[in-house]
Design a protein around this motif. Structure first.
Motif, PDB file in Angstrom:
ATOM      1  N   TYR A 148      -8.191   3.186   6.689  1.00  0.00           N
ATOM      2  CA  TYR A 148      -7.962   1.935   5.964  1.00  0.00           C
ATOM      3  C   TYR A 148      -7.658   0.808   6.948  1.00  0.00           C
ATOM      4  CZ  TYR A 148      -3.185   3.510   6.852  1.00  0.00           C
ATOM      5  OH  TYR A 148      -2.046   3.962   7.457  1.00  0.00           O
ATOM      6  N   TRP A 151      -0.188  -3.850   4.028  1.00  0.00           N
ATOM      7  CA  TRP A 151      -0.739  -2.499   4.140  1.00  0.00           C
ATOM      8  C   TRP A 151      -1.221  -2.044   2.774  1.00  0.00           C
ATOM      9  CZ3 TRP A 151      -0.241   1.037   8.498  1.00  0.00           C
ATOM     10  CH2 TRP A 151       0.243   0.424   9.651  1.00  0.00           C
ATOM     11  N   PRO A 152      -2.287  -1.247   2.724  1.00  0.00           N
ATOM     12  CA  PRO A 152      -2.767  -0.764   1.419  1.00  0.00           C
ATOM     13  C   PRO A 152      -1.792   0.244   0.817  1.00  0.00           C
ATOM     14  CG  PRO A 152      -4.000   0.249   3.207  1.00  0.00           C
ATOM     15  CD  PRO A 152      -3.131  -0.794   3.839  1.00  0.00           C
TER      16      PRO A 152
END
Length: 401
Positions: free
Chosen positions: A379, A400-401
């Protein structure tokens, strides 16, 4: 106090105050005091011997082959030694290949990390070599142009990478600039002189406590003394017209406007092939390095803790290394309405230490094995850095995901 006066004072201190550990203080203390350096296979010691030969004559030094490679600036010194003693220019294409289009020299042996202190050493060697080979002048000019951008109005060399704020970097940069008639070198000289102690030495690190394990007063004072005594002449002091605006210089973002001077890491660098000095947080992207306004220091870099670094290596070896945003393929930098904003998106990475026994076992297959295995997340994450010039604040956050 003139540069030669300061060099002589540092030389006297170095002659009687050497303290182990030191690595090249013997040769440069001898050089600074007009004595022939002892023979050695070290490129550093041979560099001192060649400088003595150029100044005092006598028997030509005998160059010995050394397999030691601390970092690339050692190869630059080797190229200088061969140029002077053998008229051998074969190493210079290799050295010049490490210079970026913007002028910075990469110093890490197997990567592209370019600490500014070591860029200054490349500038010094080129400034000495150009007297024997004028074809090196364009590379020197580009290197000094880059170096000039990284000097604050207060005389601070931007503290990027390992060996930040060290005396030998300031001495190398000062001599390289002044020897080429660039008065901005006086800013660095004045900062060195401001740290001169009553006993006649300058601390190895100027104005902070950020010492790597190899940093020591003996080496750095001897080196600075010899360089200042070599300086043949100096340009007159003059007012330096500051550049204005936003500049990107390799991994750095530099800004000068309305009395502010800011240096930040932009894309950043990290090279896990070699020692932790080339992949610690001092080269990570999107972080502030230096901020001053009209002589007032507003921000300095986070200090490097060698013991904390070793603890982090232990965690990596145990498989507990976290993912970090270390470097960015590109950074968007804008300056508008009194705010400097930087933003970068990249895949986080983590470094896993390769055990020494395994590197030793496999060394017969590949002589240069990495010290770390790099794991890259699938990611992406984004880091933001914002400097409010009016409020004199810095904020940073990550998505951040």
């Amino acid at each position: 106090m003139t540069p030669r006066d300061l060099g002589a004072r540092l030389a006297r201190w170095a002659a009687v105050n050497r303290r182990k550990p030191y690595f090249y203080a013997d040769s440069f203390t001898a050089l600074a005091n007009g004595q022939r350096p002892i023979p050695s296979a070290s490129d550093f010691d041979q560099f001192a011997a060649v400088l003595y030969y150029l100044e005092h004559g006598g028997a030509r030094p005998r160059l010995q082959t050394s397999r030691q490679l601390v970092s690339r600036n050692w190869i630059a010194m080797r190229a200088f030694n061969r140029l002077v003693l053998r008229d051998d220019r074969r190493l210079w294409p290799r050295v010049l290949s490490w210079q970026s289009a913007q002028g910075l020299f990469a110093d890490s042996p197997l990567g592209g990390v370019s600490p500014l202190t070591y860029h200054a050493k490349f500038c010094l060697v080129l400034a000495m070599a150009v007297r024997h080979d004028p074809t090196l002048q364009p590379a020197l000019d580009r290197a000094l142009d880059a170096l000039t951008l990284c000097i604050s109005p207060g005389g601070v060399l931007v503290p990027y990478g390992r060996s930040r704020a060290t005396l030998f970097g300031y001495a190398a940069a000062t001599v390289a600039l002044l020897s080429q008639g660039r008065p901005i070198g006086w800013r660095l000289y004045d900062r060195m002189l401001a740290h001169l102690q009553p006993d006649g030495h300058i601390p190895a690190v100027l104005g902070c406590d950020d010492r790597d394990v190899y940093v020591n007063d003996s080496d750095y004072n001897a080196y600075a003394a010899a360089l200042l005594l070599w300086l043949p002449k100096t340009p007159p002091r003059e007012e330096i017209q500051p550049w204005q605006g936003l500049r990107e210089l390799g991994p750095l973002v530099l800004c000068q406007t309305d009395g502010h001077y800011l240096a930040l890491v932009g894309t950043g660098q990290s090279e896990p092939w070699n020692t932790p000095f080339f992949c610690d947080h001092r080269t990570f992207g999107l972080q502030p390095l230096w901020w001053e306004r009209d002589g007032q220091v507003l921000a300095t870099p986070a200090p490097y803790d060698w013991n904390a670094g070793r603890a982090a290596l232990a965690r990596r070896a145990e498989g507990k290394a976290p993912y970090y945003l270390r470097t960015f393929p590109r950074v968007q930098a804008t300056l508008a309405d009194g705010q400097l904003t930087l933003q970068g998106t990249a895949r986080p990475t983590r470094y896993r230490l390769v055990p020494r026994w395994l590197r030793g076992l496999l060394s017969w297959l590949a002589p240069r094995l990495p010290q770390f295995v790099v794991q890259t997340a699938r990611y992406q994450a984004t880091r933001h850095l914002r400097v409010d010039l009016a409020r004199q604040t810095i904020s940073a956050w990550e998505d951040w995901p």
